[in-house]
Write an enzyme that holds these catalytic residues in place. Structure first.
Site, PDB file in Angstrom:
ATOM      1  CE  LYS A   1      44.121  34.919  49.457  1.00  0.00           C
ATOM      2  NZ  LYS A   1      43.039  34.849  48.482  1.00  0.00           N
TER       3      LYS A   1
ATOM      4  CG  ASN B   1      34.240  34.332  46.317  1.00  0.00           C
ATOM      5  OD1 ASN B   1      34.931  33.325  46.237  1.00  0.00           O
ATOM      6  ND2 ASN B   1      34.650  35.514  45.905  1.00  0.00           N
TER       7      ASN B   1
ATOM      8  N   GLY C   1      35.733  30.639  46.436  1.00  0.00           N
ATOM      9  CA  GLY C   1      37.114  30.875  46.870  1.00  0.00           C
ATOM     10  C   GLY C   1      37.158  31.297  48.333  1.00  0.00           C
ATOM     11  CE  LYS C   2      34.697  37.400  49.313  1.00  0.00           C
ATOM     12  NZ  LYS C   2      33.630  38.391  49.558  1.00  0.00           N
TER      13      LYS C   2
ATOM     14  CG  ASP D   1      32.036  43.717  51.067  1.00  0.00           C
ATOM     15  OD1 ASP D   1      31.494  43.040  50.178  1.00  0.00           O
ATOM     16  OD2 ASP D   1      32.374  44.895  50.901  1.00  0.00           O
TER      17      ASP D   1
ATOM     18  CG  ASP E   1      44.074  35.144  45.245  1.00  0.00           C
ATOM     19  OD1 ASP E   1      44.132  36.202  45.922  1.00  0.00           O
ATOM     20  OD2 ASP E   1      43.535  34.105  45.660  1.00  0.00           O
TER      21      ASP E   1
ATOM     22  CG  PHE F   1      39.024  33.782  45.036  1.00  0.00           C
ATOM     23  CD1 PHE F   1      39.619  33.278  46.174  1.00  0.00           C
ATOM     24  CD2 PHE F   1      38.298  34.976  45.132  1.00  0.00           C
ATOM     25  CE1 PHE F   1      39.498  33.939  47.394  1.00  0.00           C
ATOM     26  CE2 PHE F   1      38.163  35.644  46.349  1.00  0.00           C
ATOM     27  CZ  PHE F   1      38.778  35.115  47.478  1.00  0.00           C
TER      28      PHE F   1
HETATM   29  P1  IMP Z   1      32.948  41.200  47.592  1.00  0.00           P
HETATM   30  O1  IMP Z   1      33.716  41.031  48.847  1.00  0.00           O
HETATM   31  O2  IMP Z   1      32.024  40.067  47.334  1.00  0.00           O
HETATM   32  O3  IMP Z   1      32.322  42.538  47.450  1.00  0.00           O
HETATM   33  O4  IMP Z   1      33.960  41.085  46.394  1.00  0.00           O
HETATM   34  C1  IMP Z   1      35.169  41.719  46.321  1.00  0.00           C
HETATM   35  C2  IMP Z   1      35.917  41.281  45.087  1.00  0.00           C
HETATM   36  O5  IMP Z   1      37.290  41.273  45.400  1.00  0.00           O
HETATM   37  C3  IMP Z   1      35.504  39.888  44.624  1.00  0.00           C
HETATM   38  O6  IMP Z   1      35.277  39.900  43.236  1.00  0.00           O
HETATM   39  C4  IMP Z   1      36.669  39.031  44.981  1.00  0.00           C
HETATM   40  O7  IMP Z   1      36.936  38.083  43.990  1.00  0.00           O
HETATM   41  C5  IMP Z   1      37.831  40.011  45.134  1.00  0.00           C
HETATM   42  N1  IMP Z   1      38.607  39.530  46.269  1.00  0.00           N
HETATM   43  C6  IMP Z   1      38.260  39.580  47.580  1.00  0.00           C
HETATM   44  N2  IMP Z   1      39.157  38.935  48.334  1.00  0.00           N
HETATM   45  C7  IMP Z   1      40.084  38.460  47.474  1.00  0.00           C
HETATM   46  C8  IMP Z   1      41.236  37.666  47.662  1.00  0.00           C
HETATM   47  O8  IMP Z   1      41.602  37.217  48.770  1.00  0.00           O
HETATM   48  N3  IMP Z   1      41.933  37.391  46.546  1.00  0.00           N
HETATM   49  C9  IMP Z   1      41.570  37.830  45.313  1.00  0.00           C
HETATM   50  N4  IMP Z   1      40.487  38.536  45.075  1.00  0.00           N
HETATM   51  C10 IMP Z   1      39.738  38.860  46.163  1.00  0.00           C
END
Ligand code: IMP
Length: 189
Positions: A166, A9, A11-12, A67, A146, A143
């Protein structure tokens, strides 16, 4: 200090890079897909993923994973651990439709940051931020969810504020601050 983030990801990755950079550390990024066990607990998902990755990446270099999920009490904490699936399938328009007519729009993001290093073993750092689901998607930054998440006490969505802002109070920002406090504390001993 140099830390490795294993994540698909971007964005992360951007958020971790800013949070580490601000404290004088450097982030490396590895896209290495790993399985997520079907579990109602983020801690379990992270613990299993760390163990799986240790067996494949080798145990010589420290790494971390994130996660996270969006939890809506009015929907019995859905989508929670299914957040990625919900984004992939119905996305933010689908979440807004689910919330139509729902009076209680409270929501929270939770993150679990998993760390593996030879010195510390497996560690998990939690972070959380409360807020609500907006009535429309707003903002072009960030992302995932958000654009529909409005943090408590604010008017703008996570997609309408900078990465720095953020990180200063988000679920991920808090978890990474706890991880850095821990690692910097050990380094200073
Ligand atoms: P995972 O952590 O990869 O299982 O995904 C969790 C889902 O939640 C992902 O699709 C992320 O896009 C979403 N998500 C996690 N953190 C955020 C954030 O800070 N903002 C927006 N969406 C988030």
């Amino acid at each position: 200090m140099r830390l490795l983030l294993v994540s698909g990801n971007e964005g992360k990755f951007r958020e971790f890079r800013e949070a580490l950079g601000r404290r004088g550390h450097r982030l490396e990024w590895k896209r290495f897909p790993y399985p997520e066990v079907q579990s109602a607990s983020l801690d379990e998902v992270v613990g299993e993923a760390l163990a799986w990755l240790r067996a494949r990446l080798g145990e010589s270099e420290p790494f971390m994973i994130d996660d996270s999920g969006l939890f809506v009490p009015a929907l019995n904490d859905f989508p929670g651990v299914f957040s990625a699936y919900v984004l992939r399938t119905v996305g933010n328009p689908g979440m807004l439709r689910l919330m139509e007519g729902v009076g209680d729009r409270r929501a929270r993001f939770e993150a679990r940051l998993g760390l593996w290093s030879r010195e510390t073993g497996q560690r998990i750092f939690p972070g959380r931020v409360d807020g609500r689901i907006g009535t429309e998607a707003r903002g072009a930054g960030g992302f995932g969810f958000d654009p529909i998440f409005v943090p408590e006490g604010r008017d703008r969505t996570f997609a309408e504020i900078s990465v720095e802002e953020k990180n200063s109070f988000s679920h991920r920002g808090r978890a990474v601050a706890a991880l850095l406090d821990f690692l910097e504390g050990r380094a200073g001993r």
